[in-house]
Design an enzyme around this catalytic site. Structure first.
Site, PDB file in Angstrom:
ATOM      1  N   GLY C 202      -3.471   0.437   8.246  1.00 39.87           N
ATOM      2  CA  GLY C 202      -4.912   0.318   8.402  1.00 39.87           C
ATOM      3  C   GLY C 202      -5.639   1.629   8.523  1.00 39.87           C
ATOM      4  N   ARG C 227      -1.684  -8.190   0.761  1.00 45.07           N
ATOM      5  CA  ARG C 227      -1.514  -7.901   2.181  1.00 45.07           C
ATOM      6  C   ARG C 227      -1.637  -6.403   2.409  1.00 45.07           C
ATOM      7  NH1 ARG C 227       3.520 -11.496   4.067  1.00 45.07           N
ATOM      8  NH2 ARG C 227       2.808 -10.628   6.053  1.00 45.07           N
ATOM      9  N   LEU C 228      -2.619  -6.003   3.201  1.00 42.68           N
ATOM     10  CA  LEU C 228      -2.985  -4.600   3.387  1.00 42.68           C
ATOM     11  C   LEU C 228      -1.790  -3.744   3.795  1.00 42.68           C
ATOM     12  CD1 LEU C 228      -5.369  -2.574   3.478  1.00 42.68           C
ATOM     13  CD2 LEU C 228      -5.530  -3.059   5.933  1.00 42.68           C
ATOM     14  N   ASP C 229      -1.508  -2.717   3.007  1.00 42.44           N
ATOM     15  CA  ASP C 229      -0.465  -1.727   3.306  1.00 42.44           C
ATOM     16  C   ASP C 229       0.926  -2.342   3.392  1.00 42.44           C
ATOM     17  OD1 ASP C 229      -2.462   0.199   3.402  1.00 42.44           O
ATOM     18  OD2 ASP C 229      -2.724   0.022   5.566  1.00 42.44           O
ATOM     19  N   GLU C 230       1.117  -3.525   2.807  1.00 45.92           N
ATOM     20  CA  GLU C 230       2.427  -4.170   2.901  1.00 45.92           C
ATOM     21  C   GLU C 230       3.118  -4.333   1.553  1.00 45.92           C
ATOM     22  OE1 GLU C 230       2.609  -7.675   5.270  1.00 45.92           O
ATOM     23  OE2 GLU C 230       1.475  -6.776   6.909  1.00 45.92           O
TER      24      GLU C 230
END
Lengths: 285, 285, 285, 285
Positions: C202, C227-230
């Site tokens: 994040g 999915r953020l940063d995943e």
């Protein structure tokens, strides 16, 4: 960014109380020490110190500071110099056919990562011209006429001298400078050599590394002296390779090392973080 | 742990279809390839391959595999060898006054990190004795009588030969082996040199590194040949240092490099992951 | 440079003889395998392979190769794709206020370090404009009107679609893309996150790292998913820091990590060296 | 080796002249400062200093130094402590089934790399016994009876308390200590966690790393607090991995990281080089 700070660099025989003398002097004049770094070289009995001082609180300007400090320093047999972040250093960039280092330094200065000015960009190849022009930098193309290397060097020297350069950065320049040139910019010429010095001195270090079968390649940034690739080292890094890597792979992987190591060395120099100690450096990061 | 696997190592002139030949051979005999690694050295026109095979599925035992494979290999001008994880290699450890490497290798073997056996531990100093004894290993103390180095080496050689050693590990042994000794264990003597070779060949590399003012120290594990510190390199690592580090600091920081690099090189060797290519190595990790 | 090579990428359930099938096919059609890399994921029972083939020796052109290979692949339940170095990928660069990554990718493409073309450069800040213009690249400035993020994204999307981009590189773009945007470029959006993911997901990862007191900072390049940063990680690196480093120092040191890690990830992608395996990557360097 | 040095550690609100006060005090009492390190945390307005003093030149013994220094420190609102290398710290080693860390720390203490004493070795598994016994260390085997963890911890605590331990080292102990245990050894329990914290907190971090598909593994040594894996970090390192590495490979590669990172953290602690700053550390290497 501490660009307006005053930096006091000291080099002297080790003695008791040196830190107290210097820090007390600054305190007594209302200065606030932002960074204080010392180093004692026990094998030589030498003491080194760097103080970074917020000038906003000082009751002395830079000249008055120097006049007041001089007798203290003389009493303690100190070599010293005072630098101000307000006087940004002027970089002369010398480039060869490969442009990754010259491009990188130009960007770092353009973006403020390196707090300096570009005095000039000189190359014996035209390839750096588009890069330099793109960021609005003065570029001079000085090709080497065969059998006339001395003339080319004199021309380079003229451009440099006229540009008001404080420091000369050899961004993969790939030419050996004459002793006279080196002597004109003492401790102010920074080179990037594409090996982990002292391994693979001289020409074609990636080819040498490939032939030897090493498992790491390296890059070394150092001050230039009369002895090829033997000047004081400022920064070095290595990166792993394997038998799968061809010479072309070494060249490719090496570019990132060269960029990062040269960029770091130039930053350290322009922020007055390097003191030369014989053929070694004290680097106050 | 793949300790019961069969390993086929191949080195030959490059040609089309080599991978297909070898993998088809294994498939046709019911083998399952657990790992397949190839390498082509374009500068020499050499091809290298390592296959790790699950023997549980093969319709050949190791000897029958070798007999069936030999004519294929001969047709393709292959140099090759077959090794089995079931025959664990026997390590002769030669130690000097510093014990960190010998202690480390002993632990790695004791714990199974290195899948091998200790044939013997020999030192010209008593310091390794407590370490070796502590893990129940046979230890021989063979001091060097001044002026009688040949005799000491012959005594070391006798202990090694009697121990049934497959590989000799110089764990900071600090003595140069005679050409006759080296020839008796071709490509089977592994040394750890405490520098990033080819920098700082020979004695006292940390002192050399300190004097030169490098910003990294290194360690190199290599096979021993007749030429001091010039044999094929198996593994290397470096670690950052600064002007603050004394020679004693370099020695201290270097110990961790030496332990890790030597431990890695010995593991690679006993798992048959190294093929020697002239004075270089192909390491199939 | 192997820019005209043919690359065959395979992903399928593991089975015996897969390497033999593929390499025999290439050999039978006169092809010379320049690089062959395989990987078996034992936890999933999946097999992955990349063959880099010299087309000059093949008796099939790329289309004929695909037609001849398709039935073999179908019999073995292979997922596969064929790519040619001759069709250079087109990169859309999305930039934010910080320009070090966009500048770096532009240079690498300009110099040929990354064998691709720049389709377009888009930024919500003007700072990237001078950089892009300097190398003669088309630049579009699309500021974000407050409360109207969807419109800005649609405008970005229009520029990208019109540019014929094959791959989208988020060069410190600093905005979360909508699921619809991500779905339009599946496995073809590459981000650089300025932490060692999964630590510090994040916003403001350097601030998070400073607050936690870690002794290393990192950078991670990954494919963007919903999915953020995943998303699947392509490349990561770390660099040591200490208590002396301020947040500004972390930002400065991190820039070099970000440049190198993103540059490496983009190179791997355009050379067809990455196969996505669920939420992980197989990277055939 | 500076084992007989006096170390003055200071932590206080930042103010002008602190360095001058402390260094002048030492000079006025005839002391020679061997190392002087300072740090200012600008976000908290805190100042930290470590002085390492040669006692041979002091006109005060350690107690007299403390009495003379106390009023100066009080005037400047300093937190401080004085330690002497002559009083070697006593380490309690708590081990689990894996022995590589306990073996490593035992060797480092035995060889003098870590200048401390082993107060006791306690494990809930017998595997550490042979290692401990081999170097002549007192070993206590305290197995965990199912459903009776509290009793086991009390038994461990009794052994520790009786041993006169100054510092507790969790050498892959793999059990969570109760708040009461932690409170009994404040800032004196050092753990090694086998990940790059804060990534992969809790159980089985190598499995977590494998599942996430990271390209680096790490190890973190930190002081233990009530919050699992969230205490102040002393040292961290990472090492590259690839898709080829199985979980077993991560475990194997991680062992070398864990050994080196824990060994470094324990050395820093026993040499009084760590000052805790909230949930962070100032480490004067």
């Amino acid at each position: 960014m501490a660009s307006s700070t005053i930096r006091l660099l000291i080099s002297c025989p080790d003695a008791r109380g040196l830190i107290a003398e210097a820090t007390t002097f600054v305190r007594d004049h209302g200065g606030n020490i932002l960074e204080a770094d010392q180093h004692t070289d026990p094998t030589q009995g030498r003491f080194f110190m760097r103080l970074e001082i917020d000038p906003g609180e000082l009751d002395l300007d830079q000249d008055a500071f120097a006049r007041a400090w001089a007798p203290v320093a003389a009493r303690l047999s100190m070599g010293w110099r005072l630098a101000s972040g307000e006087q940004r250093k002027r970089i002369a960039l010398l480039a060869g056919p490969q442009t990754h280092c010259v491009s990188d330094i130009l960007y770092r200065v353009w973006s403020g990562e390196i707090d300096a000015e570009i005095a000039c960009v000189v190359s014996n190849h035209e390839s750096a011209g588009e890069i330099a022009a793109s960021l609005g930098r003065p570029f001079t193309h000085l090709p080497v006429a065969l059998g006339d290397e001395g003339e080319q060097e004199r021309a380079v020297r003229d451009v440099l001298d006229a540009s008001g350069a404080d420091v000369v950065v050899l961004a993969r320049y790939m030419r050996v400078l004459s002793p006279g040139f080196v002597a004109a910019y003492p401790n102010r010429i920074i080179n990037i050599h594409h090996s982990f010095l002292p391994a693979f001195v001289g020409a074609k270090p990636y080819h040498q590394a490939f032939a030897r079968g090493v498992k790491l390649i390296g890059a070394t940034s150092h001050y230039v002296t009369d002895r090829l690739d033997e000047g004081p080292i400022i920064a070095q890094q290595t990166s792993g390779i394997s038998h799968r890597d061809t010479i072309e792979d070494l060249v490719r992987k090496g570019r990132d090392l060269e960029r990062v190591v040269l960029g770091e060395a130039v930053r350290l120099h322009v922020e007055d973080r390097v003191i030369i100690d014989g053929n070694k450096t004290v680097v106050f990061e």
